[in-house]
Design a protein around this motif. Structure first.
Motif, PDB file in Angstrom:
ATOM      1  N   CYS A  25      -6.099 -52.951  44.471  1.00 43.14           N
ATOM      2  CA  CYS A  25      -6.354 -51.704  43.731  1.00 43.14           C
ATOM      3  C   CYS A  25      -7.664 -51.781  42.965  1.00 43.14           C
ATOM      4  O   CYS A  25      -8.449 -50.821  42.960  1.00 43.14           O
ATOM      5  CB  CYS A  25      -5.205 -51.391  42.779  1.00 43.14           C
ATOM      6  N   LEU A  26      -7.915 -52.899  42.316  1.00 45.69           N
ATOM      7  CA  LEU A  26      -9.157 -53.053  41.565  1.00 45.69           C
ATOM      8  C   LEU A  26     -10.372 -53.051  42.500  1.00 45.69           C
ATOM      9  O   LEU A  26     -11.408 -52.469  42.185  1.00 45.69           O
ATOM     10  CB  LEU A  26      -9.128 -54.337  40.738  1.00 45.69           C
ATOM     11  N   SER A  29     -11.051 -49.503  43.577  1.00 42.31           N
ATOM     12  CA  SER A  29     -11.645 -48.672  42.525  1.00 42.31           C
ATOM     13  C   SER A  29     -13.146 -48.908  42.389  1.00 42.31           C
ATOM     14  O   SER A  29     -13.849 -48.074  41.833  1.00 42.31           O
ATOM     15  CB  SER A  29     -10.947 -48.915  41.193  1.00 42.31           C
ATOM     16  N   ARG A  30     -13.648 -50.016  42.894  1.00 41.01           N
ATOM     17  CA  ARG A  30     -15.077 -50.294  42.805  1.00 41.01           C
ATOM     18  C   ARG A  30     -15.900 -49.492  43.806  1.00 41.01           C
ATOM     19  O   ARG A  30     -17.090 -49.301  43.610  1.00 41.01           O
ATOM     20  CB  ARG A  30     -15.338 -51.782  43.048  1.00 41.01           C
ATOM     21  N   LYS A  32     -15.437 -46.212  45.333  1.00 41.89           N
ATOM     22  CA  LYS A  32     -15.673 -44.777  45.232  1.00 41.89           C
ATOM     23  C   LYS A  32     -15.245 -44.279  43.871  1.00 41.89           C
ATOM     24  O   LYS A  32     -14.241 -44.711  43.317  1.00 41.89           O
ATOM     25  CB  LYS A  32     -14.889 -44.022  46.300  1.00 41.89           C
ATOM     26  N   LYS A  33     -16.008 -43.352  43.363  1.00 40.45           N
ATOM     27  CA  LYS A  33     -15.683 -42.757  42.076  1.00 40.45           C
ATOM     28  C   LYS A  33     -14.338 -42.032  42.147  1.00 40.45           C
ATOM     29  O   LYS A  33     -13.547 -42.073  41.205  1.00 40.45           O
ATOM     30  CB  LYS A  33     -16.790 -41.787  41.677  1.00 40.45           C
ATOM     31  N   ASN A  35     -11.736 -42.803  43.951  1.00 39.09           N
ATOM     32  CA  ASN A  35     -10.647 -43.780  43.877  1.00 39.09           C
ATOM     33  C   ASN A  35     -10.366 -44.162  42.429  1.00 39.09           C
ATOM     34  O   ASN A  35      -9.215 -44.250  42.009  1.00 39.09           O
ATOM     35  CB  ASN A  35     -10.996 -45.037  44.673  1.00 39.09           C
ATOM     36  N   LYS A  36     -11.435 -44.355  41.663  1.00 42.15           N
ATOM     37  CA  LYS A  36     -11.272 -44.719  40.259  1.00 42.15           C
ATOM     38  C   LYS A  36     -10.654 -43.564  39.473  1.00 42.15           C
ATOM     39  O   LYS A  36      -9.789 -43.760  38.626  1.00 42.15           O
ATOM     40  CB  LYS A  36     -12.627 -45.099  39.659  1.00 42.15           C
ATOM     41  N   GLU A  37     -11.086 -42.336  39.774  1.00 38.98           N
ATOM     42  CA  GLU A  37     -10.522 -41.168  39.085  1.00 38.98           C
ATOM     43  C   GLU A  37      -9.038 -41.011  39.416  1.00 38.98           C
ATOM     44  O   GLU A  37      -8.238 -40.695  38.534  1.00 38.98           O
ATOM     45  CB  GLU A  37     -11.287 -39.909  39.480  1.00 38.98           C
ATOM     46  N   LEU A  39      -6.932 -43.410  40.337  1.00 35.16           N
ATOM     47  CA  LEU A  39      -6.212 -44.476  39.636  1.00 35.16           C
ATOM     48  C   LEU A  39      -6.081 -44.163  38.146  1.00 35.16           C
ATOM     49  O   LEU A  39      -5.036 -44.416  37.547  1.00 35.16           O
ATOM     50  CB  LEU A  39      -6.930 -45.818  39.823  1.00 35.16           C
ATOM     51  N   THR A  40      -7.112 -43.590  37.552  1.00 39.49           N
ATOM     52  CA  THR A  40      -7.055 -43.204  36.145  1.00 39.49           C
ATOM     53  C   THR A  40      -5.966 -42.171  35.924  1.00 39.49           C
ATOM     54  O   THR A  40      -5.182 -42.266  34.973  1.00 39.49           O
ATOM     55  CB  THR A  40      -8.420 -42.637  35.686  1.00 39.49           C
TER      56      THR A  40
END
Length: 158
Positions: A25-26, A29-30, A32-33, A35-37, A39-40
């Motif tokens: 998962c980490l 998240s690195r 694509k933006k 993916n990080k959004e 996960l947030t």
């Protein structure tokens, strides 16, 4: 490299430990933006849907204030950007009530926008498409919710 099916990914995830899943998962998240959004949203905001809706509404308020009103070209370009981001936020939630709430808020902001969108056919069409999409989704809701949302929709006649 060809991507495997979702079923195969699910089976492989079942064989991994929680530590390995966390690392995946980490790492995801690195890249694509989005993916990080996502996960947030899943980790911090999915448990408080009204707070999430309020944060997206404040994002829309801020973006509508920053629109360059020198010409309708800039207005159209900016509203398309706002709508694209709102649709992305809707995809994160995957709840129809959230989708309708955010689309109706977008339509309200567009309707109240100065200068009036009535002078731009493209903006009027964008507004009408979002209203129609909202009506279609509202049709799938419970009767009480349909009534409440239809009251809001009555105010949207251009």
């Amino acid at each position: 490299m060809k991507a495997v099916t979702l079923k195969e990914i699910k089976q492989e995830l079942n064989t991994l430990s929680t530590q390995e899943i966390q690392e995946l998962c980490l790492r995801l998240s690195r890249f694509k933006k989005e993916n990080k959004e996502l996960l947030t949203y899943l980790l911090f905001e999915s448990h408080n849907e009204t707070g999430y809706i309020d944060s997206v509404k404040s994002y829309m308020d801020n973006e509508f204030e920053q629109i360059n009103t020198d010409s309708y070209f800039y207005i159209r370009k900016s509203t398309r950007k706002i709508l694209r981001n709102v649709k992305k936020f809707i995809r994160y939630s995957q709840k129809k009530e959230t989708e309708v709430e955010l689309l109706l808020y977008f339509c309200q902001k567009l309707k109240d926008f100065k200068p009036s969108i009535k002078r731009s056919t493209q903006l009027v069409n964008m507004f009408n498409r979002q209203v129609l999409l909202s009506k279609k989704i509202i049709g799938t809701f419970h009767e009480d919710l349909q009534y409440d949302y239809n009251l809001i929709l009555e105010d949207f006649n251009l």
